[in-house]
Scaffold this active site. Structure first.
Site, short mmCIF file in Angstrom:
data_model
loop_
_atom_site.label_atom_id
_atom_site.label_comp_id
_atom_site.label_asym_id
_atom_site.label_seq_id
_atom_site.Cartn_x
_atom_site.Cartn_y
_atom_site.Cartn_z
N LYS A 1 22.16 -18.00 -60.01
CA LYS A 1 22.22 -17.99 -58.54
C LYS A 1 21.35 -19.11 -58.01
CE LYS A 1 23.18 -16.32 -54.50
NZ LYS A 1 23.73 -17.67 -54.17
N GLN B 1 14.06 -22.07 -59.29
CA GLN B 1 14.91 -20.98 -58.82
C GLN B 1 14.79 -19.74 -59.71
OE1 GLN B 1 17.17 -22.12 -56.05
NE2 GLN B 1 17.09 -19.95 -55.56
N LYS C 1 21.33 -24.18 -60.14
CA LYS C 1 21.35 -25.12 -59.01
C LYS C 1 22.42 -26.15 -59.30
CE LYS C 1 19.07 -25.85 -55.17
NZ LYS C 1 18.29 -24.90 -54.35
N GLY D 1 24.16 -22.68 -50.22
CA GLY D 1 23.81 -23.95 -49.59
C GLY D 1 22.45 -24.46 -50.00
N ASP D 2 22.20 -25.70 -49.68
CA ASP D 2 20.89 -26.35 -49.80
C ASP D 2 21.00 -27.60 -48.92
OD1 ASP D 2 18.25 -26.16 -51.55
OD2 ASP D 2 18.76 -28.27 -51.57
N THR E 1 15.83 -18.22 -44.67
CA THR E 1 14.80 -19.02 -45.35
C THR E 1 13.65 -19.32 -44.38
OG1 THR E 1 16.58 -20.00 -46.62
CG2 THR E 1 14.41 -21.03 -46.82
N ASN F 1 18.48 -26.55 -41.51
CA ASN F 1 18.57 -25.09 -41.49
C ASN F 1 17.20 -24.41 -41.57
OD1 ASN F 1 18.69 -22.59 -43.60
ND2 ASN F 1 20.29 -22.44 -42.06
N SER G 1 20.71 -13.98 -49.74
CA SER G 1 21.96 -14.21 -50.49
C SER G 1 22.22 -13.03 -51.41
CB SER G 1 21.84 -15.48 -51.34
OG SER G 1 22.07 -16.64 -50.58
P1 NDP Z 1 19.36 -29.34 -44.35
O1 NDP Z 1 20.30 -30.29 -44.94
O2 NDP Z 1 19.85 -28.37 -43.35
O3 NDP Z 1 18.15 -30.14 -43.66
C1 NDP Z 1 17.36 -31.01 -44.39
C2 NDP Z 1 16.35 -31.65 -43.46
O4 NDP Z 1 15.39 -32.34 -44.24
C3 NDP Z 1 16.97 -32.68 -42.53
O5 NDP Z 1 16.22 -32.74 -41.36
C4 NDP Z 1 16.84 -33.95 -43.35
O6 NDP Z 1 16.85 -35.14 -42.59
C5 NDP Z 1 15.49 -33.75 -44.02
N1 NDP Z 1 15.48 -34.47 -45.29
C6 NDP Z 1 16.27 -34.24 -46.37
N2 NDP Z 1 16.01 -35.10 -47.35
C7 NDP Z 1 15.04 -35.90 -46.88
C8 NDP Z 1 14.35 -36.99 -47.44
N3 NDP Z 1 14.60 -37.43 -48.68
N4 NDP Z 1 13.39 -37.58 -46.67
C9 NDP Z 1 13.14 -37.13 -45.41
N5 NDP Z 1 13.77 -36.11 -44.84
C10 NDP Z 1 14.70 -35.50 -45.56
O7 NDP Z 1 18.66 -28.61 -45.57
P2 NDP Z 1 17.83 -27.24 -45.59
O8 NDP Z 1 17.10 -27.05 -44.32
O9 NDP Z 1 18.74 -26.18 -46.08
O10 NDP Z 1 16.79 -27.54 -46.77
C11 NDP Z 1 15.49 -28.05 -46.55
C12 NDP Z 1 14.59 -27.72 -47.72
O11 NDP Z 1 14.53 -26.29 -47.89
C13 NDP Z 1 15.06 -28.26 -49.08
O12 NDP Z 1 13.92 -28.56 -49.85
C14 NDP Z 1 15.78 -27.07 -49.70
O13 NDP Z 1 15.80 -27.15 -51.11
C15 NDP Z 1 14.89 -25.94 -49.22
N6 NDP Z 1 15.47 -24.61 -49.21
C16 NDP Z 1 16.64 -24.34 -48.55
C17 NDP Z 1 17.15 -23.07 -48.54
C18 NDP Z 1 18.38 -22.70 -47.77
O14 NDP Z 1 18.72 -21.52 -47.75
N7 NDP Z 1 19.05 -23.62 -47.10
C19 NDP Z 1 16.50 -21.98 -49.29
C20 NDP Z 1 15.23 -22.35 -49.89
C21 NDP Z 1 14.77 -23.61 -49.85
P3 NDP Z 1 18.16 -36.06 -42.57
O15 NDP Z 1 19.18 -35.28 -41.80
O16 NDP Z 1 17.73 -37.32 -41.90
O17 NDP Z 1 18.57 -36.28 -44.00
O1 2IT Z 2 16.48 -23.14 -52.83
C1 2IT Z 2 17.07 -22.07 -52.54
O2 2IT Z 2 16.56 -20.97 -52.78
C2 2IT Z 2 18.37 -22.16 -51.87
N1 2IT Z 2 18.83 -23.26 -51.58
C3 2IT Z 2 19.15 -20.91 -51.57
C4 2IT Z 2 19.88 -20.43 -52.78
C5 2IT Z 2 20.81 -19.27 -52.56
O3 2IT Z 2 21.48 -18.93 -53.55
O4 2IT Z 2 20.87 -18.70 -51.48
#
Ligand code: NDP
Ligand code: 2IT
Length: 447
Positions: free
Chosen positions: A90, A111, A126, A165-166, A209, A240, A379
């Protein structure tokens, strides 16, 4: 002890020479878990950690698709099936041009521990692609997702591997991926999470998250009889996780003053309240525009190009963008400005220099695998609802999420409390996650 850790890391380094992010994630776990294993007869000498750093399976595949001007584009797709000791694989899918084996293996490895911490039966995985969704049309996104699923579908399933998603993968992409999976398999199952509400999604999953990251911060503050009320909070990212961390922190009467994207950050000294956040959500989720446009609407705020928000004075920082976005220099700035709590929404946003600085200063520091576990936990709740073919209310899911976050916090204290009373949440999370997975692996034999 140092020599045992070094010997282990030398072996892992030799096998994974060109994977710096993966080695970074493994080293942090090795430093905290090896000293624990050495004192435990049931774990010592069984090479459990060595087994954990080797993915059960790595899938790499070609993803060809046709862009809007008729050119054939080729991307690379991946799925890392890391560990299935406690449940099916997952974890999320990341679409970003920087995606490679090292980044996905670090994410899959973390993860495994994170999912174990949630107490739900989920193994770790992943995946993703080096596809860049920026400036692509809806049609291009759809054709890419369909091609990606055209290979991935044969490796996943609701009892085998359940992606989500991520970065770069949200509700729109999950929709296209799900549609293609359903067509290829001719079955409607909970094979992906983060689905839309009318086709098997869970309430609160989009929020989970970010909300979870704030709930974890709340639990940490409670250990010092404190709360988020009146705290100045810096958040990075504007996707997100950042959006819903901002929403929940504001609801709990903190003042969020920054958001960012890869172009730079905005600083709004007056706070990003609910109506300003609604503007950001529309900007990012519908218009898919840059955070710099915030100042066109709110001219009192500042936009700082090419920089991260860690020089802004705050009490609490929540890095919610990406890995290694906080380095040692940033950490020193945060500490000098009085920041005393870090709750990571992103995965591994603090580099080792920053982590050591936070620990040395004995501030409240939560690593992502504990503080951002609310997303995958919810999830897991989506999977339960799919299996039961029922839908829980917002309140029910939110209550379960809060319970899970508070449980993770308790577990971090159980395994991370030091002799002087300081809670090392890194050690706590790593050992708590390890114990659960290791016990299952031992019970299941050498497989
Ligand atoms: P999104 O794609 O929704 O948003 C990502 C954000 O981070 C955007 O503002 C993006 O800017 C910025 N970003 C991404 N890469 C870079 C980079 N290399 N340098 C600077 N800014 C960057 O992703 P999420 O919000 O879902 O994910 C954000 C973080 O949270 C990640 O580390 C992800 O692994 C983690 N995460 C997400 C979960 C989820 O459920 N979605 C769960 C647990 C952890 P720009 O648009 O300019 O690229
Ligand atoms: O990093 C993370 O935990 C996620 N992107 C969410 C993974 C999931 O299966 O909901």
């Amino acid at each position: 002890m140092k020599s045992k850790i070094k010997k282990f890391m030398d072996l892992v380094r030799q096998r994974n020479q060109f994977e710096p992010e993966f080695l970074q994630a493994v080293e942090e776990v090795a430093e905290t878990v090896i000293p624990y294993i050495v004192n435990k007869e049931i774990y010592y000498g069984k090479n459990i950690l060595l087994r954990m750093v080797e993915p059960e399976r790595v899938i790499m595949f070609r993803v060809p698709w046709i862009n809007d001007v008729g050119e054939i584009v080729v991307n690379r797709g991946f799925r890392i099936e890391m560990n299935s000791a406690i449940g099916p694989y997952k974890g999320g899918l990341r679409f970003h041009p920087t995606v490679n084996l090292s980044i996905l293996k670090f994410l899959a490895f973390e993860q495994v521990f994170k999912n174990a911490l949630t107490t739900l039966p989920m193994g770790g995985g992943k995946g993703g692609s080096d596809f860049d969704p920026k400036a692509k049309s809806d049609g291009e996104i759809m054709r890419f997702c369909q091609s990606f699923m055209g290979e991935l579908f044969r490796h996943i399933g609701p009892n085998t591997d359940i992606p989500a998603g991520d970065i770069g993968v949200g509700g729109r992409e999950i929709g296209y991926l799900f549609g293609m999976y359903k067509k290829l398999r001719n079955e409607f199952t909970g094979v992906l999470t983060g689905k839309g509400m009318s086709w098997g999604g869970s309430l609160i999953r989009p929020e989970a998250t970010g909300y979870g990251t704030v709930y974890f911060a709340q639990s940490m503050l409670e250990t010092r009889n404190d709360s988020l009320k009146g705290k100045i909070v810096t958040v990075s990212g504007s996707g997100n996780v950042a959006q819903y961390a901002c929403e929940k922190a504001t609801q709990l009467e903190a003042k969020v003053v920054t958001l960012s994207d890869s172009g730079g950050y905005i600083y709004d000294e007056e706070g990003i309240d609910a109506s300003k956040l609604a503007f950001v959500m529309d900007l990012k989720n519908n218009k898919r525009a840059r955070i710099s446009e915030y100042i066109d609407k709110y001219p009192k705020a500042k936009y700082v190009e090419g920089k991260k928000p860690w020089g802004i004075k705050c009490d609490v920082a929540m890095p919610c963008a990406t890995q290694n976005e906080v380095n040692k220099v940033d950490a020193k700035k945060l500490l000098a400005n009085g920041c005393f709590l870090i709750s990571e929404g992103a995965n591994m946003p603090s580099d080792p220099g920053a982590v050591h600085a936070f620990q040395a200063a004995k501030i409240l520091y939560a690593p992502g695998k504990a503080s951002n576990a609310g997303g995958v936990a919810t999830s897991g709740l989506e999977m339960s609802q799919n299996s039961l073919r029922i839908v829980w209310t917002r309140e029910e899911v939110d209550e379960r999420l809060q319970d899970i976050m508070s449980n993770i916090h308790e577990n971090c204290i159980k395994y991370g409390k030091q002799d002087d009373g300081y809670v090392d949440y890194v050690t706590g999370a790593n050992i708590a996650g390890f114990v659960k997975v290791a016990d299952a692996m031992l019970a299941q034999g050498v497989v």
